[in-house]
Design a protein around this motif. Structure first.
Motif, short mmCIF file in Angstrom:
data_model
loop_
_atom_site.label_atom_id
_atom_site.label_comp_id
_atom_site.label_asym_id
_atom_site.label_seq_id
_atom_site.Cartn_x
_atom_site.Cartn_y
_atom_site.Cartn_z
N THR A 1 68.15 -16.54 108.83
CA THR A 1 66.83 -16.83 109.38
C THR A 1 65.97 -15.58 109.41
O THR A 1 64.76 -15.63 109.13
N ASP A 2 66.57 -14.44 109.72
CA ASP A 2 65.82 -13.19 109.74
C ASP A 2 65.20 -12.91 108.36
O ASP A 2 64.04 -12.51 108.25
N LYS A 3 65.99 -13.13 107.30
CA LYS A 3 65.48 -12.93 105.94
C LYS A 3 64.37 -13.93 105.62
O LYS A 3 63.36 -13.59 105.00
N ALA B 1 68.28 -19.51 115.06
CA ALA B 1 68.50 -18.07 114.90
C ALA B 1 69.72 -17.77 114.02
O ALA B 1 70.68 -18.54 113.97
N THR C 1 71.24 -14.50 110.82
CA THR C 1 70.87 -13.45 109.89
C THR C 1 70.14 -13.99 108.66
O THR C 1 69.28 -13.31 108.09
N ASP D 1 73.69 -15.64 107.29
CA ASP D 1 73.52 -15.24 105.90
C ASP D 1 74.83 -15.27 105.12
O ASP D 1 75.89 -14.92 105.63
#
Length: 513
Positions: free
Chosen positions: A437-439, A433, A435, A404
């Protein structure tokens, strides 16, 4: 809230290269991408005593240290390394500190202790007599500068390319003169390091599309764009400024209203030209895309004071409408440099693009089909990845994700969700993978968009892509396109976006051989 940025003294601490002899120079940030190494070479060449300081260790910087150490023409007796930490003494005792653009001046106790602070770019601009073509923006600047440089060289010019594209202009300073155009890709950080110096007066200044970027550094769009605006701050009416004529993405325009392109145009003292995906409004000069004979696109140019437009761009080898805009800007820059318009289309029609920007690099035969692989690792913002997913005019197998930068993932999620009526859905989606990607996953889950992953390694991800492609084998299946466009940074898993792209291409070639 916008902050008050640091402003440097006007000019350069050195009036000529001869002033460098005998001076003590501290290079802050050796790095692995060439900027620090070029500064060390330059100052040793002109007789300075050079101290290199970097928070990285000698082991981490080994490739650069080995490159310098193997050069017998460098006087190593005037070079020392202080690595793994910074010391205030290295800064306070130096006649000048050469700062890496990725280091903030504000709040930095080491830079505050320096007698003078310069960058490789400020040194170059102070000494060169070359006409400058400077390009900044959020999306497309690397492709644009590369296409400009390619076009100038193919047209017979002796031209140079440097800046944020990982080539320090100090590498070619002594080869430049009044007849050698220099194309510079400038990041917002590099521009910030020129604030107050009055060293940048580009013959042609270009700002490509503005979208949110580096918000983990700036915290707001106003500060980010304030640095971009420095590219035209010291231009005069004999210069040219080239700005977007289309609207901004929803919610990212100037706080005072309007568009960034219109704000830039109102501020610049240069002759302003615009670029657009559609015909320009009455009274505007510049370039735009339109359909030519047989439905093929063409790029049109209307110069100031003219009433008839002309074609300066036709077919391209690189895919995507956004790439057409980038190359169209390059064609405009060529014409403004003095190249005849009828030559631009022929020259730029042969441009193959640049590494890590929608770069075609491998094909794989599978049961009578061809699977083509593209590397777009330098797409480090979500908007760039969204554009890449739509660049081929057909559904693609899409690989995205990373670390991110404080940017919302909404645009990419909307595109992958096929939310717009004219957007093209992807055939299969694979996530690397990180951060960012998490969003993105949270948004995709909400929109019920299927995906694979996230994967902690490229090898694992690509094995699943191969299994997917193999499952499609059959005489009725069409050729496939696989696109790697992360839309995020590469911190943690890779050294940088170039390392990420290289490792991706290596892994594909090994697995899909």
């Amino acid at each position: 809230m916008a902050t008050v940025p640091h402003s440097y003294p006007e000019g350069c601490v050195f009036s000529s290269p001869a002033d460098i002899r005998g001076k003590h120079i501290t290079v802050m940030g050796l790095g692995l991408n060439g900027g620090g190494e070029a500064a060390v070479r330059f100052f040793l060449k002109y007789g300075a005593h050079v101290t290199v300081t970097d928070m990285k260790t000698a082991g981490q910087l080994k490739p650069t240290i080995d490159s310098l150490g193997s050069d017998s023409e460098l006087d190593a007796s005037r070079l020392v390394y202080h690595l793994g930490k910074h010391s205030v003494e290295d800064f306070s005792s130096a006649d000048c500190v050469i700062k890496n653009p990725g280091i903030k001046y504000e709040g930095n106790k080491y830079l505050a202790a320096a007698k003078a602070v310069e960058t490789d770019l400020s040194i170059f601009l102070a000494f060169t007599k070359a006409p400058i073509i400077a390009v900044t923006g959020s999306k497309g600047k690397s492709s644009t500068v590369s296409a400009i440089h390619y076009g100038l060289c193919r047209a017979g010019c002796t031209a140079f390319l440097g800046g944020n594209i990982t080539v320090s202009p100090l590498n070619f300073l002594d080869k430049t003169d009044e007849t050698t155009p220099v194309v510079l890709e400038l990041s917002s950080w590099q521009l910030a390091d020129l604030r107050g110096r009055k060293l940048l007066k580009p013959r042609i200044a270009v700002i490509t599309k503005i979208v949110p970027d580096h918000q983990n550094w700036y915290g707001n769009m106003e500060d980010y764009v304030a640095d971009k605006r420095l590219i035209y701050a010291d231009q005069t009416p004999d210069c040219f400024s080239v700005f977007n004529a289309d609207g901004d993405e929803p919610g990212i325009g100037p706080a005072a209203g309007g568009t960034w392109g219109n704000l830039f145009a109102a501020e610049s003292h240069a002759t302003v030209l615009r670029y657009s995906r559609r015909k320009l409004s009455q009274g505007q000069s510049g370039v735009w895309l339109e359909s030519g004979p047989n439905g093929q696109f063409c790029g049109r140019l209307l110069l100031p004071g003219k009433t008839e437009s002309i074609t300066i761009l036709r077919s391209l080898l690189v895919p995507g409408e956004h790439m057409r805009i980038n190359v169209l800007i390059a064609a405009l820059a060529m014409v403004l440099t003095g190249i005849k318009p009828e030559r631009t289309a022929d020259i730029l029609g042969k441009w193959e693009g640049i590494p890590h920007r929608l770069q075609f690099f491998h094909s794989w035969k599978c049961a009578g089909r061809t699977v083509k692989f593209y590397n777009d690792s330098c797409a480090t913002v979500p908007e760039a990845a969204a554009a890449a997913s739509q660049s081929f005019g057909l559904p693609v197998v899409f690989i995205t994700g990373g670390t991110d930068k404080g940017l919302p993932q909404n645009v990419l999620a909307e595109t992958l969700a096929h939310s717009e009526s004219d957007s093209i859905p992807v055939k299969a989606l694979y996530l690397l993978a990180g951060t960012a990607t998490d969003k993105l996953m949270a948004l995709l889950d909400r929109k019920k968009v299927p995906y694979n992953g996230p994967y902690n390694s490229l090898d694992e991800l690509l094995r699943d892509v191969k299994a997917y492609e193999s499952s499609l084998a059959g005489p009725l299946q069409n050729d496939e396109t696989v696109v790697f466009s992360p839309g995020a940074t590469s911190f943690g898993m890779f050294a940088n976006e170039f390392d990420r792209g290289d490792k991706y291409m290596d892994a594909v070639k090994l697995l899909f051989s």
